[in-house]
Design a protein around this motif. Structure first.
Motif, PDB file in Angstrom:
ATOM      1  N   ALA A  20      -8.906 -51.067  -8.592  1.00 41.56           N
ATOM      2  CA  ALA A  20      -8.099 -50.198  -7.964  1.00 41.56           C
ATOM      3  C   ALA A  20      -8.696 -50.163  -6.474  1.00 41.56           C
ATOM      4  O   ALA A  20      -7.659 -50.266  -5.698  1.00 41.56           O
ATOM      5  N   VAL A  21      -9.736 -50.382  -6.164  1.00 39.64           N
ATOM      6  CA  VAL A  21     -10.148 -50.247  -4.483  1.00 39.64           C
ATOM      7  C   VAL A  21      -9.402 -51.646  -4.143  1.00 39.64           C
ATOM      8  O   VAL A  21      -8.845 -51.732  -3.114  1.00 39.64           O
ATOM      9  N   GLN A  22      -9.914 -52.882  -4.665  1.00 43.25           N
ATOM     10  CA  GLN A  22      -9.256 -53.919  -4.462  1.00 43.25           C
ATOM     11  C   GLN A  22      -7.986 -54.116  -4.045  1.00 43.25           C
ATOM     12  O   GLN A  22      -7.126 -54.561  -3.247  1.00 43.25           O
ATOM     13  N   HIS A  23      -6.912 -53.559  -5.173  1.00 45.20           N
ATOM     14  CA  HIS A  23      -5.834 -53.485  -5.040  1.00 45.20           C
ATOM     15  C   HIS A  23      -5.010 -52.631  -3.966  1.00 45.20           C
ATOM     16  O   HIS A  23      -4.243 -53.059  -3.303  1.00 45.20           O
ATOM     17  N   ASP A  79      -5.309 -43.479  -8.826  1.00 43.07           N
ATOM     18  CA  ASP A  79      -3.923 -42.912  -8.971  1.00 43.07           C
ATOM     19  C   ASP A  79      -2.943 -42.970  -7.858  1.00 43.07           C
ATOM     20  O   ASP A  79      -1.841 -42.483  -8.017  1.00 43.07           O
ATOM     21  N   VAL A  80      -3.454 -43.688  -6.798  1.00 48.55           N
ATOM     22  CA  VAL A  80      -2.646 -43.582  -5.723  1.00 48.55           C
ATOM     23  C   VAL A  80      -1.505 -44.790  -5.791  1.00 48.55           C
ATOM     24  O   VAL A  80      -1.863 -46.027  -5.990  1.00 48.55           O
ATOM     25  N   SER A  81      -0.165 -44.260  -5.558  1.00 48.83           N
ATOM     26  CA  SER A  81       0.889 -45.462  -5.808  1.00 48.83           C
ATOM     27  C   SER A  81       1.066 -45.886  -4.406  1.00 48.83           C
ATOM     28  O   SER A  81       0.858 -45.362  -3.290  1.00 48.83           O
ATOM     29  N   LEU A  82       1.926 -47.103  -4.325  1.00 54.00           N
ATOM     30  CA  LEU A  82       2.368 -47.682  -3.258  1.00 54.00           C
ATOM     31  C   LEU A  82       2.978 -46.558  -2.198  1.00 54.00           C
ATOM     32  O   LEU A  82       2.939 -46.840  -1.109  1.00 54.00           O
ATOM     33  N   GLN A  83       3.944 -46.008  -2.803  1.00 52.07           N
ATOM     34  CA  GLN A  83       4.798 -44.980  -2.189  1.00 52.07           C
ATOM     35  C   GLN A  83       3.849 -44.053  -1.479  1.00 52.07           C
ATOM     36  O   GLN A  83       4.179 -43.765  -0.248  1.00 52.07           O
ATOM     37  N   GLU A  84       2.721 -43.601  -2.120  1.00 51.85           N
ATOM     38  CA  GLU A  84       1.947 -42.774  -1.418  1.00 51.85           C
ATOM     39  C   GLU A  84       1.268 -43.076  -0.224  1.00 51.85           C
ATOM     40  O   GLU A  84       0.793 -42.518   0.820  1.00 51.85           O
TER      41      GLU A  84
END
Length: 101
Positions: A20-23, A79-84
């Motif tokens: 998730a960090v890498q993403h 849980d962080v989305s691209l939009q957020e």
């Protein structure tokens, strides 16, 4: 003699955090059109003060000789989305008026 473990405020991470960090780093790089030479830091912080969210994800853009650009999302890293993320950087990139923190 008994052993005592101290967590020093660190929370036990769910599985998938490194991914998730890498993403989030890759999303940030694409979103802002950053070169490979720009450092992107992703951290998760917890807060125990009144009125503070339980957890927030902090994404910082670190460029040599410049003040960091910091985006905050009040959710755990996975849980962080691209939009957020995009909304947080839009807010972080708004020019501040003199005297504003």
């Amino acid at each position: 003699m008994s052993k005592t473990a101290f967590s020093l405020g660190r929370r036990v991470q769910r599985t998938g955090y490194p991914e998730a960090v890498q993403h989030l780093k890759l999303q940030t790089q694409k979103l802002l059109g950053l070169s490979d030479g720009v450092t992107i830091s992703v951290s998760e912080l917890s807060c125990r003060e009144a009125g503070c969210p339980d957890v927030e994800t902090v994404v910082a853009i670190l460029r040599e000789g410049e003040k960091p650009t910091i985006a905050r999302v009040h959710k755990p890293i996975p849980d962080v989305s691209l939009q957020e993320l995009q909304a947080a950087f839009e807010l972080a990139l708004v020019p501040k008026r003199p005297g504003e923190p």
